[in-house]
Design a protein around this motif. Structure first.
Motif, PDB file in Angstrom:
ATOM      1  N   ASP A 160      33.578  44.693  71.743  1.00 43.53           N
ATOM      2  CA  ASP A 160      34.701  45.617  71.524  1.00 43.53           C
ATOM      3  C   ASP A 160      34.382  46.670  70.470  1.00 43.53           C
ATOM      4  O   ASP A 160      34.789  47.833  70.596  1.00 43.53           O
TER       5      ASP A 160
ATOM      6  N   LYS B 209      32.995  49.667  78.002  1.00 43.87           N
ATOM      7  CA  LYS B 209      32.339  48.399  77.706  1.00 43.87           C
ATOM      8  C   LYS B 209      31.158  48.116  78.626  1.00 43.87           C
ATOM      9  O   LYS B 209      30.288  47.299  78.281  1.00 43.87           O
TER      10      LYS B 209
ATOM     11  N   ALA C 174      32.129  49.283  71.921  1.00 45.25           N
ATOM     12  CA  ALA C 174      32.827  50.040  72.962  1.00 45.25           C
ATOM     13  C   ALA C 174      33.645  51.174  72.376  1.00 45.25           C
ATOM     14  O   ALA C 174      33.881  52.195  73.038  1.00 45.25           O
TER      15      ALA C 174
END
Length: 604
Positions: free
Chosen positions: A553, A562, A556
């Motif tokens: 995360d 992602k 990303a």
């Protein structure tokens, strides 16, 4: 009768001289005593300028506290700094410099330098040991904050003229060294005057006793055991002799200088000559002026300024700077606002915290950076490199600091403040190296210079980068604990896990020193501590068409997604500190502190 008269006159003369001598001594301590202070002022026709410098020689012209009275319109600041710091901050700005005192001790000598009409406000600059603020009028007592030379800078806001009505009151260096000797001498002369009649009478009686006989046998004038035969002069001899003695040889009349009266006259003459010389000399001493305005009699200034001179700051300055840095970082961390970091944070630390704020705004569970604290300053390393940029290390700990952390503070130019370039927590089980005491400072070493060191700073970071990249590095014996170092072991484990878990991708890792952010300061044992940055990056590419790479995360947030089938790149900034042993030592280097932070991610 004549003898008594001479004795009385001599005694009276000595008594008068004694009184006059005592009066001269007492006068030097009272009504002839020089003033305790002298006050000199800036001439009223001095040209206005945005800055006024009070030169180091003027401040040190007299021993003791100096009182400065400053009058001007509105608010103004008086800043204390090392002479080279003050000159560097003034730069090309027009300014007046108070350099000395006129011969009559009434005016301050002023030199004027033309230049830029404005300057930034000096208030809040890290160069100053302390500042005093005034509004309209300020009575300021100067006392040096530490050893060495100091100058003062007076300014309003840099755009308006600096206060021009300035007076300085110094302790007066004039002394009265002859006051006590004159008083003592006067007392002695009075005692001699009182005793003179008795002394003269005693000497006179001794003289009379000697005239009544030439020996010690009742005045016979003939030694015992001998016979004195009368000798009659021949006629021719009698005729040849004068019929009477010269007047000076007549019985009852003595030569001047013999006997009590002669002794008294000699005493009075000598005393008169001595008193005249002393009074004349003390008259000059009483009127002695303070030390010359050029400072030739002032205490020798200690070395400050120039490379290898005084440390670039006092510990009190460092503590103040750390408090301001910590306060700035706290406010920015709480607001997750990188703009708030700008006044006090730069380079790697600015980049890492900015990235951290961005991640935490999107991923609430993401861990914040370790806070910066100034409450517990465990150690400080202050450079003596007095040109710019300047670097200082601080080892601090406080709330939120599980272990102490090394802070790197850098000042790029005189008119810029110190900024936090990097933070790195101390490695478990590692001690911070010993450095010279802050008041002495320590010498910097160029990053590519290995003089006196086992390795240069750049070489040390290169070896560390190689060990972090290659598990079986041939240089691992050059760094203490090798791969068992907590940080090195953690970095290698992270890379191994990434490869293990990413079965559908190929990965490439690199830890590269950023040489323009490398700083080396010499330790107390002749070694050095290098603090710098490594760029840690790794790239991943799919092994086959259609294979996917999935990001965490936090990554990303920067990559904008992602998953990718084309490849990705992650970038971390690593802040590290490595101890380098002195040349000739068989000891390995030691990783003292290290941390990393994610600063970017992208898809190919």
């Amino acid at each position: 009768m004549i003898g008594d008269s001479v004795r009385l006159k001599t005694a009276a003369l000595l008594a008068l001289l004694g009184l006059l001598t005592m009066l001269a001594g007492i006068g030097q301590l009272t009504f002839w005593a020089p003033a305790e202070t002298v006050t000199a002022s800036v001439p009223s026709d001095t040209k206005a300028a945005p800055l006024t410098v009070i030169d180091q020689k003027l401040i040190a012209l007299h021993e003791g506290p100096v009182k400065i009275k400053i009058q001007g319109e509105g608010n103004f600041t008086v800043a204390t700094g090392r002479p080279d710091d003050v000159n560097a901050w003034v730069g090309k700005t027009a300014h007046n410099t108070l350099t000395g005192v006129s011969q009559d001790q009434k005016s301050l000598e002023v030199s004027t330098a033309d230049g830029d009409a404005t300057a930034p406000s000096p208030a809040g600059s890290d160069l100053w040991v302390n500042t005093e603020d005034g509004s309209g009028e300020l009575d300021y007592t100067w006392n040096p904050p530490a050893g060495g030379d100091w100058s003062l800078l007076v300014a309003s806001d840099g755009t308006k003229p600096a206060p021009s009505t300035i007076s300085m009151t110094f302790p007066n260096n004039a002394t009265t060294p002859w006051a006590v000797p004159l008083i003592v001498l006067g007392i002695i002369l009075l005692l001699v005057a009182a005793a003179l009649p008795f002394i003269a009478k005693f000497l006179g009686n001794r003289r009379k006793d000697g005239d009544n006989g030439t020996g010690g046998n009742g005045g016979s004038g003939v030694d015992e055991g001998t016979t004195a035969l009368p000798v009659q002069p021949a006629a021719d001899d009698a005729a040849a002799r004068p019929t009477e003695r010269p007047a000076t040889q007549r019985p009852g009349i003595r030569r001047p200088g013999k006997g009590a009266e002669g002794s008294a006259l000699r005493i009075s003459a000598i005393a008169a000559a001595l008193v005249t010389a002393l009074v004349g000399g003390t008259a000059v001493a009483a009127q002695a002026s303070p030390a010359p305005a050029d400072g030739s009699n002032s205490p020798s200034p200690s070395a400050s300024g120039g490379k290898g001179g005084q440390p670039v700051m006092l510990e009190s300055q460092l503590q103040r700077i750390l408090e301001q840095v910590a306060s700035t970082v706290d406010a920015a961390d709480a607001a997750k606002d990188a703009a708030k970091l700008a006044p006090r944070v730069d380079k790697m630390e600015l980049q890492v915290r900015t990235a951290n704020y961005k991640i935490r705004t999107a991923v609430s569970a993401y861990e914040p950076r370790m806070p910066v604290r100034a409450t517990k300053l465990q150690s400080s390393v202050i450079s003596t490199k007095r040109d710019w940029p300047r670097t200082v290390y601080a080892l601090t700990q406080g709330d939120g600091n599980v272990v102490p952390q090394v802070l790197t503070l850098v000042q790029l130019s005189p008119r810029e403040n110190y900024k936090l370039w990097g933070t790195a927590p101390l490695q478990p089980g590692t001690n911070f190296p010993s450095f010279p005491v802050p008041r002495d400072g320590t010498t910097p070493v160029a990053a590519d210079d290995k003089t006196g060191l086992a390795y240069s700073g750049n070489e040390a970071l290169g070896i560390l980068g190689e060990m972090l990249t290659t598990p079986d590095s041939p240089n691992r014996s050059k760094l203490a604990d090798g791969q068992s170092s907590p940080y090195i072991a953690g970095a290698l484990a992270y890379q191994a896990d990434t490869v293990k878990n990413g079965t559908s991708a190929n990965f490439k890792f690199a830890h590269t020193p950023v040489t323009n952010q490398t700083v080396v300061l010499r330790t107390a044992d002749g070694g050095g501590l290098v603090v710098g940055r490594l760029d840690f990056s790794f790239e991943g590419t799919p092994k086959a068409a259609g294979d996917k790479l999935v990001l965490e995360d936090d990554s990303a947030v920067f990559a904008g997604g992602k998953e990718t089938t084309t490849g990705m790149s992650l970038n971390f900034a690593e802040s590290v500190a490595v101890y380098i042993p002195p040349a000739g030592s068989s000891d390995p280097m030691k990783l003292v502190a290290a941390t990393r932070g994610l600063v970017g991610a992208s898809f190919k």
